[in-house]
Design a protein around this motif. Sequence first.
Motif, mmCIF file in Angstrom:
data_model
loop_
_atom_site.group_PDB
_atom_site.id
_atom_site.type_symbol
_atom_site.label_atom_id
_atom_site.label_comp_id
_atom_site.label_asym_id
_atom_site.label_seq_id
_atom_site.Cartn_x
_atom_site.Cartn_y
_atom_site.Cartn_z
ATOM 1 N N LEU A 169 0.872 -1.388 -0.164
ATOM 2 C CA LEU A 169 -0.028 0.083 0.064
ATOM 3 C C LEU A 169 0.907 1.076 0.006
ATOM 4 O O LEU A 169 2.004 1.270 0.593
ATOM 5 C CB LEU A 169 -0.858 -0.026 1.328
ATOM 6 C CG LEU A 169 -1.826 1.119 1.490
ATOM 7 C CD1 LEU A 169 -3.178 0.419 1.961
ATOM 8 C CD2 LEU A 169 -1.418 2.003 2.556
ATOM 9 N N ILE A 170 0.397 2.242 -0.777
ATOM 10 C CA ILE A 170 1.060 3.471 -0.969
ATOM 11 C C ILE A 170 0.313 4.687 -0.127
ATOM 12 O O ILE A 170 -0.986 4.728 -0.347
ATOM 13 C CB ILE A 170 1.432 4.047 -1.948
ATOM 14 C CG1 ILE A 170 2.392 2.963 -2.738
ATOM 15 C CG2 ILE A 170 1.941 5.380 -2.216
ATOM 16 C CD1 ILE A 170 2.685 3.445 -4.207
ATOM 17 N N ILE A 171 0.806 5.333 0.781
ATOM 18 C CA ILE A 171 0.212 6.658 1.445
ATOM 19 C C ILE A 171 0.551 7.794 0.614
ATOM 20 O O ILE A 171 1.445 8.244 0.423
ATOM 21 C CB ILE A 171 0.573 7.064 2.873
ATOM 22 C CG1 ILE A 171 0.428 5.660 3.595
ATOM 23 C CG2 ILE A 171 -0.031 8.199 3.564
ATOM 24 C CD1 ILE A 171 -0.980 5.286 3.671
ATOM 25 N N GLY A 172 -0.427 8.493 -0.423
ATOM 26 C CA GLY A 172 -0.256 9.193 -1.081
ATOM 27 C C GLY A 172 -0.834 8.887 -2.517
ATOM 28 O O GLY A 172 -1.659 7.917 -2.514
ATOM 29 N N PRO A 173 -0.700 9.622 -3.519
ATOM 30 C CA PRO A 173 -0.005 11.016 -3.655
ATOM 31 C C PRO A 173 -0.799 12.003 -3.313
ATOM 32 O O PRO A 173 -1.862 11.794 -2.921
ATOM 33 C CB PRO A 173 0.432 11.080 -5.153
ATOM 34 C CG PRO A 173 -0.403 10.293 -5.830
ATOM 35 C CD PRO A 173 -0.963 9.071 -4.859
ATOM 36 N N ALA A 174 -0.310 13.232 -3.472
ATOM 37 C CA ALA A 174 -0.936 14.738 -2.803
ATOM 38 C C ALA A 174 -2.065 15.044 -3.979
ATOM 39 O O ALA A 174 -2.972 15.546 -3.470
ATOM 40 C CB ALA A 174 0.169 15.615 -2.630
ATOM 41 N N SER A 175 -1.553 15.068 -5.269
ATOM 42 C CA SER A 175 -2.394 15.648 -6.224
ATOM 43 C C SER A 175 -3.156 14.761 -6.649
ATOM 44 O O SER A 175 -3.043 13.573 -6.755
ATOM 45 C CB SER A 175 -1.478 16.613 -7.188
ATOM 46 O OG SER A 175 -0.938 15.408 -8.058
ATOM 47 N N THR A 176 -4.467 15.292 -7.507
ATOM 48 C CA THR A 176 -5.245 14.585 -8.177
ATOM 49 C C THR A 176 -4.687 13.829 -9.539
ATOM 50 O O THR A 176 -4.714 12.834 -9.668
ATOM 51 C CB THR A 176 -6.602 15.284 -8.560
ATOM 52 O OG1 THR A 176 -7.269 15.698 -7.142
ATOM 53 C CG2 THR A 176 -7.563 14.699 -9.576
ATOM 54 N N ILE A 177 -3.937 15.012 -10.045
ATOM 55 C CA ILE A 177 -3.440 14.222 -11.646
ATOM 56 C C ILE A 177 -2.592 12.927 -11.298
ATOM 57 O O ILE A 177 -2.576 12.109 -12.007
ATOM 58 C CB ILE A 177 -2.896 15.583 -12.294
ATOM 59 C CG1 ILE A 177 -2.573 14.990 -13.654
ATOM 60 C CG2 ILE A 177 -1.736 16.073 -11.559
ATOM 61 C CD1 ILE A 177 -2.273 15.997 -14.706
ATOM 62 N N THR A 178 -1.700 13.199 -10.078
ATOM 63 C CA THR A 178 -0.898 12.194 -9.874
ATOM 64 C C THR A 178 -1.530 10.814 -9.542
ATOM 65 O O THR A 178 -1.241 9.869 -9.962
ATOM 66 C CB THR A 178 0.168 12.479 -8.658
ATOM 67 O OG1 THR A 178 0.898 13.647 -9.228
ATOM 68 C CG2 THR A 178 1.208 11.578 -8.479
ATOM 69 N N SER A 179 -2.494 10.980 -8.559
ATOM 70 C CA SER A 179 -3.372 9.692 -8.356
ATOM 71 C C SER A 179 -3.869 9.265 -9.483
ATOM 72 O O SER A 179 -4.136 8.079 -9.683
ATOM 73 C CB SER A 179 -4.376 10.416 -7.227
ATOM 74 O OG SER A 179 -3.744 10.837 -6.198
ATOM 75 N N GLU A 180 -4.575 9.917 -10.452
ATOM 76 C CA GLU A 180 -5.236 9.343 -11.723
ATOM 77 C C GLU A 180 -4.095 8.678 -12.425
ATOM 78 O O GLU A 180 -4.468 7.503 -12.994
ATOM 79 C CB GLU A 180 -5.746 10.542 -12.499
ATOM 80 C CG GLU A 180 -7.014 11.086 -12.032
ATOM 81 C CD GLU A 180 -7.740 12.099 -12.767
ATOM 82 O OE1 GLU A 180 -8.763 11.724 -13.465
ATOM 83 O OE2 GLU A 180 -7.462 13.371 -12.778
ATOM 84 N N ILE A 181 -2.971 9.136 -12.778
ATOM 85 C CA ILE A 181 -1.843 8.651 -13.422
ATOM 86 C C ILE A 181 -1.473 7.026 -12.879
ATOM 87 O O ILE A 181 -1.346 6.283 -13.593
ATOM 88 C CB ILE A 181 -0.721 9.547 -13.734
ATOM 89 C CG1 ILE A 181 -0.951 10.715 -14.433
ATOM 90 C CG2 ILE A 181 0.449 8.658 -14.308
ATOM 91 C CD1 ILE A 181 -0.048 11.678 -14.759
#
Length: 874
Positions: A169-181
Amino acid sequence: MSRTAAFMRWFSWLFTLWTSSAPSLLLVGLVGRQLGLKVGLQGVQTVTCSRWGPPSNQSLFQDGDVIFGGLFNLHYLTPAIDHDFTQLLHFKPCTGLEYAPLQYMYAMVFALEEINDNPNLLPGVKLGYHMFDCCGQPPWAPQAALSLAGGDSVSCNLSDDSGDHPLPLIIGPASTITSEILSRILGPLSISYSSSCPCLSDRVQFPNFFRTIPSDIYQAQAIAQLAIRFNWTWIGAVVENNSYGHTAIKIFQEETQGAGVCLEFIETLSLENILNDAKRAALTLQASTAKVILVFTWYTNVRELFLELAKINVTDRQFVASEAWSTSSDLLQHPVTRKVASGVLGVAIRSSTIPGFENYLKSLNPFHRPSDGFLREFWEVEFGCSPSPPADKSLQKASLSACSGTESLERVQNVFTDVSQLRVSYNVYLAVYAAAHALHSLLSCPADNSSTCSSPEHIKPTELLQHLNKVNFTTPQGEEFYFQDGDIPAKYDLVNWQNTPEGTLQLVLVGHVVGFDIHLNESAIQWSTGSSQVPTSVCSENCPPGTRKSNRKGEPVCCFDCIPCAEGEISNKTGSLHCDQCPLEYWSNANQTSCVLRQLDFLSFNETLGITLTTAAVSGAVMTTAVFVVFLCYRQTPVVRANNSELSFLLLLSLKLCFLCSLVFIGRPSVWSCRFQQAAFGISFVLCVSCLQVKTIVVLAAFRSARPGAEALIRWFGPGQQRGSVCLLTCVQIFICAVWLSLSPPVPKHDLGFHGSKVTMECSMASAVGFSLILGYIGLLACTCLILAFLARKLPDNFNEAKLITFSMLIFCAVWVAFVPAYVSSPGKYTVAVEIFAILASSYSLLLCVFAPKCYIIILRPEKNTKKHLMARS
């Protein structure tokens, strides 16, 4: 071509496709084969991947039985005009350590260490961590995520069950676009602490994504409610040029649709071209008439926008902030912010406390954590010395001297050590505890079936996902925590940036948002004007009561003109879209703001018209009485005795009744006055016209009797027959009136048909037949009398009364012919006035035409008042 360069080209192509469609694992596999990579799907075969880009030493690692990954935006790229995606793929080095994200990272470290010390949560299992800096840029996040998979040659499948230290599991990421990628391309099981886009709530596209920050739907709806609440109908918007900004402003528009809120403009900011975008947005704000500006973007972009606004001296705008920058200490402490953005009202991530976290932060020391590069960099920036030991010259910066070792964070006050309002740090803390409780549930063995146990060495992310969906626990702060399809229940703070006596800005809590409900202390807000008066932001001032809105052609609905309501219509509230018609019994007041009871109106004795008609009626009655007295005094003279003096006296009496009956029409109608007035009018005039008709017949009979053989004619029409004829003709009218009044009499009634401020009280004709018969009978007698008088007008007497009767009846008939259309078309009380005028005019015509010549002879020319003169031929 090197494997690194090939993978960079592959990722560049995938990132271009990402906005239009999500690359599937199959697509990843096909492209990977073209690069000479072996890709395994569904666990069939694993792939050996090489790290692309320069190897990063910006990471923090702690070994354990289970390793949690962490992605944080610890550094940022300096804004530049020529940034574009291609250059970002070159991985320019990040500069400028951000203190707030550094605190978020240590909140994760603190939570993991706290869990490791907790004997009741994951007993016997030590949690470790591996954290990377994403640099706030999407291309760095996949590199960091791949790095979390481990080493320069590792399995690319983050869900692979092999490995000495599985990373489930990963805690993060911070931004929406990074999470989508990451979720679309790599698909790790992740819990984000600040990715708030509503699009990430789609469990079909993002089944492995969880977050401890509410969806932006709630904050956009909260801001929409604030705009409606404060009547801000003319607003500007500056948004991030990605799904975060576009989705938020779309939700805002949907929520305010139909509430009269308009957006004057929408400006976008993008990190890749922030300087040009900020300058363009600042010029738009300067030219705008909107005084309230919504800003949905990252705080670093807001900083650039404020700098541009300060350059052109735009300082009179009220900003409404999203959670991305509403609590930014960097902005609060910036001197430019105090100039252009005091009084900011914003939605903020709810704040909480983490017991022991402040002491933990202040106890951090790079001498105790020599492998912590982030802490070492922070130390160098904060204290201006290098904490690296003298033996390790490679880590020590040439420009910095070595630290003495006495440096401490105990007395340091900055964003990193400030734990007064923990927001994102608390979200990180919750994310770690949610992951730990899910892992604890997964590793717990049922008492009756130990064969289903999982071990820390063989954790399957798919199994952990199932337990994460069901997680429900109480935090050390006593807060109940659970996921709802990967999201958490919405809770926000409402904050206000207020000036302090020292000339700085401070963050003040002024309300809360729970779900869709807002709890706000308006009196505690300090607005951009420096007062508690809510700023106004409208295209057109709201229409006051008594007016309605009228949209301007070709302009937004917020731009309008105020049109006064028509008479009889009202609008009793501000901003009415239309005017309401008053009920029939009511009328609008002078300001068209309320309906008032219509004033009762009737022809009274106190008004000018009533006084005039009363005077005319009384004068006519007095004149008739005077003529009666003259005739009575000279009753033996030939003029009076001619044509039956009894009929003359009866005619004078009937004329006096005609004058006096007009007085019954004046005054407030009552049941008896309505019945009496028409009967008195009808009977009086029939009596009057009957007398004239009999007089005319007598003249004709007298002249006919002078012919040979016609002596008997006058005997058959003597005085007795004359009185009988008058009585008979009058009784017919009396009979008509009696039948009419007994069957369908006139009654007092309010006439509501006339739209005016007054309601007319009149005698309503319940049946027009009776009134028509009365008028028709009078008309019949008048016409008959006119014809007879006209035939007798040239009889050869010196004084022929038929001439006088002819003139009087001509006027009489003309008056009553004109009466009918005037009566029908006259409004309100003027209907009664027309009837009175007709009565008086016809009465005066009879009085003057019939009796004025006789009175002239009696009083002024007595020498002509002889039988000889009257009998003489003219």
